[in-house]
Design a protein around this motif. Sequence first.
Motif, PDB file in Angstrom:
ATOM      1  N   GLU A  82      10.194  24.919 -16.493  1.00 55.37           N
ATOM      2  CA  GLU A  82       9.054  23.620 -16.852  1.00 55.37           C
ATOM      3  C   GLU A  82       9.546  21.583 -17.198  1.00 55.37           C
ATOM      4  O   GLU A  82       8.821  21.748 -16.733  1.00 55.37           O
ATOM      5  N   LEU A  83      10.759  22.054 -16.884  1.00 57.25           N
ATOM      6  CA  LEU A  83      11.129  21.061 -17.340  1.00 57.25           C
ATOM      7  C   LEU A  83      11.564  20.311 -15.833  1.00 57.25           C
ATOM      8  O   LEU A  83      12.253  20.655 -14.477  1.00 57.25           O
ATOM      9  N   SER A  84      11.207  19.253 -16.072  1.00 57.12           N
ATOM     10  CA  SER A  84      11.043  17.633 -14.897  1.00 57.12           C
ATOM     11  C   SER A  84      12.724  17.861 -14.598  1.00 57.12           C
ATOM     12  O   SER A  84      13.603  17.486 -15.211  1.00 57.12           O
ATOM     13  N   ALA A 142      14.252  15.928 -16.731  1.00 55.26           N
ATOM     14  CA  ALA A 142      14.437  16.614 -18.444  1.00 55.26           C
ATOM     15  C   ALA A 142      16.142  16.978 -18.141  1.00 55.26           C
ATOM     16  O   ALA A 142      17.273  17.624 -19.081  1.00 55.26           O
ATOM     17  N   ARG A 143      16.201  17.923 -16.792  1.00 56.26           N
ATOM     18  CA  ARG A 143      17.347  18.477 -16.829  1.00 56.26           C
ATOM     19  C   ARG A 143      18.684  18.118 -16.436  1.00 56.26           C
ATOM     20  O   ARG A 143      19.851  18.518 -16.642  1.00 56.26           O
ATOM     21  N   VAL A 145      12.909  11.855 -20.610  1.00 53.19           N
ATOM     22  CA  VAL A 145      12.478  12.760 -19.674  1.00 53.19           C
ATOM     23  C   VAL A 145      11.095  12.249 -19.760  1.00 53.19           C
ATOM     24  O   VAL A 145      10.215  11.379 -19.783  1.00 53.19           O
ATOM     25  N   LYS A 161       6.223  16.765 -24.544  1.00 50.31           N
ATOM     26  CA  LYS A 161       6.681  18.508 -24.598  1.00 50.31           C
ATOM     27  C   LYS A 161       8.493  18.791 -24.179  1.00 50.31           C
ATOM     28  O   LYS A 161       8.470  19.320 -24.852  1.00 50.31           O
ATOM     29  N   GLU A 162       8.466  17.293 -22.466  1.00 48.51           N
ATOM     30  CA  GLU A 162      10.047  17.924 -22.234  1.00 48.51           C
ATOM     31  C   GLU A 162      10.588  17.744 -23.856  1.00 48.51           C
ATOM     32  O   GLU A 162      11.953  18.007 -23.976  1.00 48.51           O
TER      33      GLU A 162
END
Length: 141
Positions: free
Chosen positions: A85-87, A90-91, A108, A112-113
């Motif tokens: 679910e992370l972009s 974010a990763r 991010v 939410k992230e």
Amino acid sequence: MSRRISICAVMFVGAVLLSVTTQGRAQQQDPTKRPAEVIKEDADNTKVNRRESSRGEATADKQREKPADRMVSQRIRRAVTRNPELSSYARNVKIVTQDGTVTLKGPVRSEKERNAIEAIAVQMAGKDRVTNEIQIAPEKN
């Protein structure tokens, strides 16, 4: 002699084809792996990295070589990168552990992230040992 070479050549080509076919099937069966052409984000944080290192802040190159610090960072990184679910942004947040204290940095796409990554770090390191400096950087239009 030439017949022996021909048989070896056929066996080699067959092994290569089998290897390529097996790799293709493995990639198709793993839904968490996405082909490179599907990922449209450019997660380049070069400018931010230069700014942070010039101010003497906690950066990835200052990661301690203590086994416990490395293990905490690795566990957090593994959990973050496995979260579908992370972009891409974010990763790719920075996870720096120094003397048991984890610092999270980088952009991010949403609150939410940001919260999801912090929750992972708190679960791995403990609530009082996480400093969240993650920033929200929405997509550019």
